[in-house]
Design a protein around this motif. Structure first.
Motif, mmCIF file in Angstrom:
data_model
loop_
_atom_site.group_PDB
_atom_site.id
_atom_site.type_symbol
_atom_site.label_atom_id
_atom_site.label_comp_id
_atom_site.label_asym_id
_atom_site.label_seq_id
_atom_site.Cartn_x
_atom_site.Cartn_y
_atom_site.Cartn_z
ATOM 1 N N THR A 79 -27.043 -28.671 0.455
ATOM 2 C CA THR A 79 -28.026 -27.732 1.001
ATOM 3 C C THR A 79 -29.372 -27.994 0.328
ATOM 4 O O THR A 79 -29.402 -28.259 -0.874
ATOM 5 C CB THR A 79 -27.616 -26.283 0.627
ATOM 6 O OG1 THR A 79 -26.206 -26.185 0.680
ATOM 7 C CG2 THR A 79 -28.263 -25.266 1.513
ATOM 8 N N GLN A 133 -26.666 -19.754 1.939
ATOM 9 C CA GLN A 133 -27.336 -18.599 1.322
ATOM 10 C C GLN A 133 -26.755 -18.317 -0.068
ATOM 11 O O GLN A 133 -27.488 -18.036 -1.016
ATOM 12 C CB GLN A 133 -27.201 -17.369 2.231
ATOM 13 C CG GLN A 133 -27.991 -16.155 1.747
ATOM 14 C CD GLN A 133 -29.466 -16.460 1.482
ATOM 15 O OE1 GLN A 133 -30.164 -16.995 2.345
ATOM 16 N NE2 GLN A 133 -29.932 -16.154 0.282
ATOM 17 N N SER A 158 -34.965 -23.681 -0.127
ATOM 18 C CA SER A 158 -36.041 -23.239 0.771
ATOM 19 C C SER A 158 -37.386 -23.565 0.116
ATOM 20 O O SER A 158 -37.457 -23.793 -1.091
ATOM 21 C CB SER A 158 -35.915 -21.746 1.035
ATOM 22 O OG SER A 158 -35.927 -21.048 -0.180
ATOM 23 N N GLU A 167 -28.018 -20.797 -2.545
ATOM 24 C CA GLU A 167 -29.380 -20.465 -2.996
ATOM 25 C C GLU A 167 -29.340 -19.319 -4.032
ATOM 26 O O GLU A 167 -30.042 -19.378 -5.043
ATOM 27 C CB GLU A 167 -30.243 -20.092 -1.782
ATOM 28 C CG GLU A 167 -31.686 -19.868 -2.168
ATOM 29 C CD GLU A 167 -32.688 -20.468 -1.203
ATOM 30 O OE1 GLU A 167 -32.356 -21.366 -0.422
ATOM 31 O OE2 GLU A 167 -33.847 -20.019 -1.259
ATOM 32 N N PHE A 226 -38.422 -21.524 -2.895
ATOM 33 C CA PHE A 226 -37.342 -21.251 -3.849
ATOM 34 C C PHE A 226 -37.876 -21.075 -5.280
ATOM 35 O O PHE A 226 -37.538 -20.106 -5.971
ATOM 36 C CB PHE A 226 -36.284 -22.359 -3.808
ATOM 37 C CG PHE A 226 -35.208 -22.186 -4.839
ATOM 38 C CD1 PHE A 226 -34.258 -21.187 -4.710
ATOM 39 C CD2 PHE A 226 -35.159 -22.998 -5.970
ATOM 40 C CE1 PHE A 226 -33.271 -20.996 -5.678
ATOM 41 C CE2 PHE A 226 -34.185 -22.813 -6.934
ATOM 42 C CZ PHE A 226 -33.246 -21.810 -6.790
#
Lengths: 102, 185
Positions: A19, B42, A22, B45, A25
């Protein structure tokens, strides 16, 4: 499942792309760190540190207790109530140190 | 561009904003490690943020003897291990997820050379590794998928080299047995 197939499974798993973070982040982490900095100092301190912080209050409370005890002893003496040391002296004199006593 | 040591010195002297640069430099590594243990983007993160906050809290303990990236990796693996322990308790309460068609076809195929993409491989391993303890899962992932040395693994999980070797052997056997069970499903 044989070793070759297992090896292939591990290799394929290695190739999977992770992943991606973002865009903001790092900014999010910084906000979390700032919140962390704002948490009350007491929550991040050890029990020993907290005891150190409380030392002035604890010392005052202990001194107040001693003063209160002395005042009560003095007041009782003035009022004629025998205190603990009188009681001990009396027992020593009347019974413990008599020839027939302990 | 200053190196990690200079940045860390500035942060220790109060330049909190410079920590964002540390995050940017090491976030790919942290996300790559966490992704091996959690497939929900998610959650990855959130775990990455938790990892960096732990790094921030522990900055005073970093003595510079080992490279900074190794130190961050160690904190990341420990965060993943804590997460797996929590998830293990939760997973016991819910059913097993379904495998995708590609993953099922590959598992049932007798052809050892049949192709398998990363996503399907990760699905299979995710499911099979549920049979392993969180520490076994970390050990086998670090050794077999990431190719880490026994020394690195022992530093990450806080065990001796001998204990790690024994654990790898046992975990590998358990994983093989779990995969065989999946083939029979």
């Amino acid at each position: 499942m044989n070793e070759q197939k297992l090896k292939k499974l591990f290799e394929a798993a290695w190739s999977e792309t992770a992943t991606t973070p973002s865009v903001d982040f790092a900014a999010g982490v910084l906000r979390a760190v700032r919140r962390e900095k704002q948490t009350p100092l007491r929550e991040t301190l050890s029990a020993f540190d907290q005891l150190n912080l409380l030392f002035p209050k604890l010392a005052c409370a202990a001194a107040a207790m001693i003063v209160l005890g002395l005042a009560a002893d003095f007041a009782l003496t003035v009022a004629g109530v025998p205190n603990l040391s009188d009681g001990v002296s009396q027992i020593s004199a009347q019974w413990l140190l008599m020839p027939g006593g302990l | 561009m200053s190196d990690d040591a200079e940045l860390l010195e500035r942060i220790r002297n109060g330049a909190t904003d410079d920590f964002a640069e540390i995050v940017r430099r090491h976030q790919s590594r942290v996300f790559a490690i966490l992704h091996r243990y959690e497939r929900d983007a998610q959650k990855v993160e959130d775990l990455a943020q938790e990892t960096f906050v732990k790094v921030w809290r522990a900055l005073g303990q970093f003595d510079g003897r080992a490279p900074f990236e190794h130190w961050i990796s160690k904190i990341t693996v420990r965060t993943a291990l804590d997460h797996l322990r929590k998830e293990k308790r939760r997973q016991n309460e819910i059913g097993l997820p379904e495998l995708g068609e590609d993953a099922l076809d590959w598992l049932r195929s007798d052809n050892e050379k049949s192709e398998l993409d990363g996503r399907a491989a990760a699905e299979i391993l995710e499911l099979a590794m549920r049979e392993l303890s969180p520490t076994d899962r970390v050990v086998i992932t670090m050794q077999e998928i990431e190719g880490r040395s026994v020394k690195e693994i022992s530093a990450a999980i806080g065990s001796s080299g001998v204990a790690v070797r024994v654990r790898v052997l046992r975990a590998r056997a358990k994983l093989k047995s779990a995969l065989e069970k999946l083939v029979k499903l």
